[in-house]
Design an enzyme around this catalytic site. Structure first.
Site, PDB file in Angstrom:
ATOM      1  N   LEU A 104     -12.171  -0.333  -3.253  1.00  0.00           N
ATOM      2  CA  LEU A 104     -12.066  -1.496  -4.125  1.00  0.00           C
ATOM      3  C   LEU A 104     -11.801  -1.106  -5.572  1.00  0.00           C
ATOM      4  O   LEU A 104     -11.909  -1.920  -6.478  1.00  0.00           O
ATOM      5  CB  LEU A 104     -13.355  -2.331  -4.042  1.00  0.00           C
ATOM      6  CG  LEU A 104     -13.754  -2.780  -2.640  1.00  0.00           C
ATOM      7  CD1 LEU A 104     -15.032  -3.621  -2.691  1.00  0.00           C
ATOM      8  CD2 LEU A 104     -12.629  -3.578  -1.977  1.00  0.00           C
ATOM      9  N   SER A 105     -11.473   0.160  -5.783  1.00  0.00           N
ATOM     10  CA  SER A 105     -11.039   0.669  -7.081  1.00  0.00           C
ATOM     11  C   SER A 105     -12.143   0.667  -8.124  1.00  0.00           C
ATOM     12  O   SER A 105     -11.952   0.229  -9.253  1.00  0.00           O
ATOM     13  CB  SER A 105      -9.827  -0.126  -7.591  1.00  0.00           C
ATOM     14  OG  SER A 105      -9.193   0.568  -8.630  1.00  0.00           O
TER      15      SER A 105
ATOM     16  N   ASP B 293      -3.998   0.070  -9.663  1.00  0.00           N
ATOM     17  CA  ASP B 293      -5.412  -0.242  -9.836  1.00  0.00           C
ATOM     18  C   ASP B 293      -5.749  -0.592 -11.277  1.00  0.00           C
ATOM     19  O   ASP B 293      -6.450  -1.573 -11.555  1.00  0.00           O
ATOM     20  CB  ASP B 293      -6.267   0.941  -9.370  1.00  0.00           C
ATOM     21  CG  ASP B 293      -6.177   1.169  -7.878  1.00  0.00           C
ATOM     22  OD1 ASP B 293      -5.618   0.304  -7.173  1.00  0.00           O
ATOM     23  OD2 ASP B 293      -6.646   2.222  -7.413  1.00  0.00           O
TER      24      ASP B 293
ATOM     25  N   ALA C 226     -15.427   2.276  -1.230  1.00  0.00           N
ATOM     26  CA  ALA C 226     -15.041   1.182  -0.339  1.00  0.00           C
ATOM     27  C   ALA C 226     -13.578   0.798  -0.489  1.00  0.00           C
ATOM     28  O   ALA C 226     -13.113  -0.148   0.129  1.00  0.00           O
ATOM     29  CB  ALA C 226     -15.927  -0.044  -0.592  1.00  0.00           C
TER      30      ALA C 226
ATOM     31  N   GLU D 142       0.838  -1.210   0.000  1.00  0.00           N
ATOM     32  CA  GLU D 142       0.000   0.000   0.000  1.00  0.00           C
ATOM     33  C   GLU D 142       0.867   1.252   0.000  1.00  0.00           C
ATOM     34  O   GLU D 142       1.825   1.362   0.777  1.00  0.00           O
ATOM     35  CB  GLU D 142      -0.901   0.002   1.232  1.00  0.00           C
ATOM     36  CG  GLU D 142      -2.276   0.557   0.959  1.00  0.00           C
ATOM     37  CD  GLU D 142      -3.068  -0.305   0.003  1.00  0.00           C
ATOM     38  OE1 GLU D 142      -3.213   0.086  -1.177  1.00  0.00           O
ATOM     39  OE2 GLU D 142      -3.564  -1.367   0.410  1.00  0.00           O
TER      40      GLU D 142
END
Length: 395
Positions: A139-140, A186, A137, A44
């Site tokens: 989640l991309s 992503d 959220a 990350e």
């Protein structure tokens, strides 16, 4: 672009989306394309530091029904947004926030992709979008929208672009037309991931490798926990963290924090305590990605838990991007016997992942839900995630 991938339909129902397109535009679409959201197993805030990431694709995502237009205009409608959608020429400069007021800013993602791809030979199109991937959220959902649009436009116009390059073009669209200085992860995950694998991606070179990852086959469950705390990466904190990393790299005389090999020496030479913390997270997180990939290749999926938790603590304490709901979810999961967990995404809201024995998954869910109820928070939502197929044509 390679030939369309074949895979079982995922995400929104392609037949229903095609029917809705026909109703909206009074003509059938020429095809329907799906791009998945992603979960980042580990790695990350390493992507824009030229580092390593290990994401995988979700079954949930964004689908786009599309047909060509001969007027040089992109018309974008969404089943999740009211109104007649957005019309914009595919030729033009960067899109500004003032171009589309009244909650239609989401259309900058597909419009930006259309403008970035225009020099490659794509043109106008009518699009209808459907999604079962929750926004905000972590989640991309934005990258999934970009990649589904990119695949649709390329196939409609017979434009051949290799998927790694298509990911970079989608990233560029987000930089130039949305104003988010995102890394490459992503878009790469949405376009390159395969079922049953995580994608080990070198964000500097763009090189990637498929690493076997099937938690359910190992008697485990990987839970994605939507903490119900939404986030907005364009709000400034994400850009601030990126700037801090660039400043730390400049102070250390390296191109990016990925190049730091002597962490102790680097920390000693950085006078600013904030920059020290940012550098420490990025360097150690890259090491955790390498360790995680090694465990997966060895079939030791259950041993990932400690790395996930170490990543969360670093994101919380060194990078300072966690939030109360995420910390509570991880703590509750560990107390209930989960093997490990961490926040995912840019931070300040979004989701958490938790690795647990499948037999303990219900106990972990209950513990997190109870911890939220005790604090008066909205109940979290859960998704049990196994790696799915990357972007592909579904109709």
């Amino acid at each position: 672009m390679t030939a369309p991938r074949t895979a079982p339909p995922a995400g929104p129902d392609p037949a229903a989306l095609a029917a809705a397109f026909t109703e909206a535009y009074a003509a059938p679409p020429e095809g329907v394309w799906h791009a998945p959201g992603r979960l980042n197993l580990i790695g990350e805030h390493t992507d824009y530091n030229d580092g390593l990431v290990l994401p995988f694709a979700l079954p949930l995502g964004v689908s786009v029904a599309a047909a060509r237009r001969d007027d040089g205009v992109l018309v974008v409608r969404s089943l999740q947004a009211a109104g007649d959608g957005v019309r914009t020429p595919v030729d033009g400069g960067p899109i500004s926030a003032e171009d589309w007021p009244d909650g239609r800013r989401w259309a900058a993602y597909p419009a930006g992709v259309a403008r970035v791809l225009r020099p490659s030979g794509t043109g106008g199109a009518s699009l209808l979008i459907d999604a079962d991937l929750p926004q905000g959220a972590g989640l991309s959902s934005s990258a999934a929208l970009e990649c589904a649009t990119a695949l649709a436009l390329c196939e409609l116009y017979g434009v051949q672009i290799a998927r790694p390059e298509l990911a970079r073009l989608a990233q560029r669209a987000e930089h130039e037309h949305v104003g988010v200085p995102c890394g490459l992860m992503d878009q790469s995950a949405s376009l390159l991931c395969t079922a049953g694998h995580a994608l080990l991606l070198d964000c500097r070179s763009g090189l990637s490798a498929q690493v076997p990852f099937a938690p359910s086959g190992a008697g485990l469950a990987l839970l994605a926990v939507d903490t119900r705390a939404g986030h907005e990466l364009a709000g400034g904190e994400y850009a601030r963290r990126r700037d801090e990393c660039e400043r730390a790299a400049a102070a250390l005389g390296v191109d990016a924090l990925r190049d730091v090999t002597d962490l102790a020496g680097a920390l000693a030479s950085l006078r600013d305590p904030v920059l020290r913390r940012r550098a420490q997270h990025v360097v150690t997180e890259n090491h955790r990605v390498e360790a995680a990939a090694g465990l997966l290749r060895a079939g030791a999926v259950a041993e990932l838990g400690a790395l996930l938790t170490a990543s969360h603590l670093s994101l919380r304490d060194q990078f300072e991007v966690s939030w109360p709901e995420a910390d509570t979810a991880v703590e509750a999961a560990l107390r209930a016997g989960g093997r490990g967990g961490r926040m995912i995404g840019g931070g300040f809201g979004g989701s958490v992942i938790v690795l647990t024995a499948a037999a303990r998954a219900d106990r972990v869910r209950d513990a997190i839900t109870a911890a939220y109820a005790k604090r008066g928070w909205t109940a979290p939502a859960f998704l049990e995630a196994d790696p799915a197929e990357g972007a592909h044509r579904v109709r």
